[in-house]
Design a protein around this motif. Sequence first.
Motif, PDB file in Angstrom:
ATOM      1  N   ILE A 200      10.096   5.352  14.636  1.00 43.67           N
ATOM      2  CA  ILE A 200       8.667   5.437  14.324  1.00 43.67           C
ATOM      3  C   ILE A 200       8.458   6.138  12.991  1.00 43.67           C
ATOM      4  O   ILE A 200       7.679   5.703  12.134  1.00 43.67           O
ATOM      5  CB  ILE A 200       7.906   6.153  15.446  1.00 43.67           C
ATOM      6  CG1 ILE A 200       7.956   5.320  16.729  1.00 43.67           C
ATOM      7  CG2 ILE A 200       6.463   6.416  15.034  1.00 43.67           C
ATOM      8  CD1 ILE A 200       7.347   6.007  17.928  1.00 43.67           C
ATOM      9  N   VAL A 201       9.186   7.243  12.792  1.00 43.89           N
ATOM     10  CA  VAL A 201       9.074   7.989  11.538  1.00 43.89           C
ATOM     11  C   VAL A 201       9.522   7.121  10.369  1.00 43.89           C
ATOM     12  O   VAL A 201       8.892   7.080   9.300  1.00 43.89           O
ATOM     13  CB  VAL A 201       9.900   9.285  11.606  1.00 43.89           C
ATOM     14  CG1 VAL A 201       9.950   9.952  10.229  1.00 43.89           C
ATOM     15  CG2 VAL A 201       9.314  10.245  12.626  1.00 43.89           C
TER      16      VAL A 201
ATOM     17  N   VAL B 244       7.337   5.932   7.158  1.00 44.17           N
ATOM     18  CA  VAL B 244       7.790   6.194   5.787  1.00 44.17           C
ATOM     19  C   VAL B 244       7.803   4.902   4.980  1.00 44.17           C
ATOM     20  O   VAL B 244       7.378   4.853   3.819  1.00 44.17           O
ATOM     21  CB  VAL B 244       9.182   6.854   5.795  1.00 44.17           C
ATOM     22  CG1 VAL B 244       9.750   6.908   4.369  1.00 44.17           C
ATOM     23  CG2 VAL B 244       9.101   8.248   6.385  1.00 44.17           C
ATOM     24  N   VAL B 245       8.260   3.832   5.589  1.00 40.69           N
ATOM     25  CA  VAL B 245       8.318   2.532   4.894  1.00 40.69           C
ATOM     26  C   VAL B 245       6.901   2.052   4.551  1.00 40.69           C
ATOM     27  O   VAL B 245       6.642   1.556   3.442  1.00 40.69           O
ATOM     28  CB  VAL B 245       9.053   1.487   5.759  1.00 40.69           C
ATOM     29  CG1 VAL B 245       8.884   0.092   5.158  1.00 40.69           C
ATOM     30  CG2 VAL B 245      10.518   1.845   5.878  1.00 40.69           C
ATOM     31  N   VAL B 246       5.994   2.202   5.517  1.00 34.82           N
ATOM     32  CA  VAL B 246       4.612   1.770   5.262  1.00 34.82           C
ATOM     33  C   VAL B 246       3.994   2.578   4.132  1.00 34.82           C
ATOM     34  O   VAL B 246       3.327   2.027   3.231  1.00 34.82           O
ATOM     35  CB  VAL B 246       3.777   1.884   6.544  1.00 34.82           C
ATOM     36  CG1 VAL B 246       2.300   1.652   6.245  1.00 34.82           C
ATOM     37  CG2 VAL B 246       4.268   0.887   7.583  1.00 34.82           C
TER      38      VAL B 246
ATOM     39  N   ALA C   1       3.772   2.041  -3.533  1.00 33.16           N
ATOM     40  CA  ALA C   1       4.238   1.066  -4.538  1.00 33.16           C
ATOM     41  C   ALA C   1       3.123   0.086  -4.896  1.00 33.16           C
ATOM     42  O   ALA C   1       2.936  -0.270  -6.071  1.00 33.16           O
ATOM     43  CB  ALA C   1       5.455   0.325  -3.999  1.00 33.16           C
ATOM     44  N   TYR C   2       2.399  -0.371  -3.874  1.00 33.45           N
ATOM     45  CA  TYR C   2       1.296  -1.326  -4.120  1.00 33.45           C
ATOM     46  C   TYR C   2       0.205  -0.677  -4.968  1.00 33.45           C
ATOM     47  O   TYR C   2      -0.336  -1.290  -5.892  1.00 33.45           O
ATOM     48  CB  TYR C   2       0.717  -1.804  -2.785  1.00 33.45           C
ATOM     49  CG  TYR C   2      -0.525  -2.652  -2.946  1.00 33.45           C
ATOM     50  CD1 TYR C   2      -0.432  -3.985  -3.316  1.00 33.45           C
ATOM     51  CD2 TYR C   2      -1.790  -2.100  -2.724  1.00 33.45           C
ATOM     52  CE1 TYR C   2      -1.580  -4.759  -3.474  1.00 33.45           C
ATOM     53  CE2 TYR C   2      -2.929  -2.864  -2.878  1.00 33.45           C
ATOM     54  CZ  TYR C   2      -2.827  -4.200  -3.260  1.00 33.45           C
ATOM     55  OH  TYR C   2      -3.962  -4.953  -3.418  1.00 33.45           O
TER      56      TYR C   2
END
Length: 292
Positions: free
Chosen positions: A6-7, A11-13, A19-20
């Motif tokens: 979940i963590v 972090v990826v999101v 970045a976006y």
Amino acid sequence: MSAKQIVALIVVVIAAYVAYDSMFVVTPRQRVVVVQMGEIVGADYDPGLHFKMPFIQRVYRFDRRVMTLTGDIDRVLTSENKNLSVDYFVKWKIADPVKYYLSTHGNADRARSLLTESVENDILAEFSKRTIRQAVGDDRNEIVAAVQVQVNQAAKQLGIDIKDVRIMKLDLPEKVSDTVYERMRSERQEVIRTLRAQGDAAAKEIRSDAERERTVILAKAYNQAESTRGEGDAQAAKIYADAYQKDADFYSFYRSMQLYRDSIGDDDFLLLKPDGKLFQYFNPALAAGAGK
């Protein structure tokens, strides 16, 4: 799903969003400024992909193309205090995105409002210097040119370049319209009367010259005819005299025959006593006595 997964997903999101938010794309139809904490940190980017600091920097996009502003003014006063209604349009584009952002905060409605106010104030000022006749006549182009110059000066403070200003429609109240057009018709009629009077005067002068020339020509022709007739009469008298001298009796007979022919027509009937000298050729005894 475990806590670690979940963590990791979170972090990826977050990384993807960062970045976006750190990238932006500029199209050929856009002008862009980048603002950080209320201050402009970048402007006039070329079309393509660009980067910025995420979260703390914000991108404002403006249309690069020529745009159209239309409007109408219901009550425009002329120098005669007569009312007009004016419909207009303005062609404009953003020339300086930095000034445009600072003056409008990137709000297109505010930009159109400021531009409309400037245009209408200048239109009102220009029409107030002219009469209705001037406004609907040749001064209309001068009004448009003056408004464009003045609006362009004010628009530069907004980072805007004015490409064109035009008056689409100019209406008059019905009573005022009738008065103006009646006055214009009266003036045109006066011009027509003046030209017609000038034409009549020129025609009279031409006719007078022609009549005078005709009189001169006729007088010369009459003098020439009289001179020719006099010469002919003189020549005829000479011929008669010569004929008389050659044969007086024949001359007398010929002249009497000529007189009979000229005096008596084909349908005439005369009852005369032939004892006069004129009828001596009808009376042989009289003719014989005349011959002795």
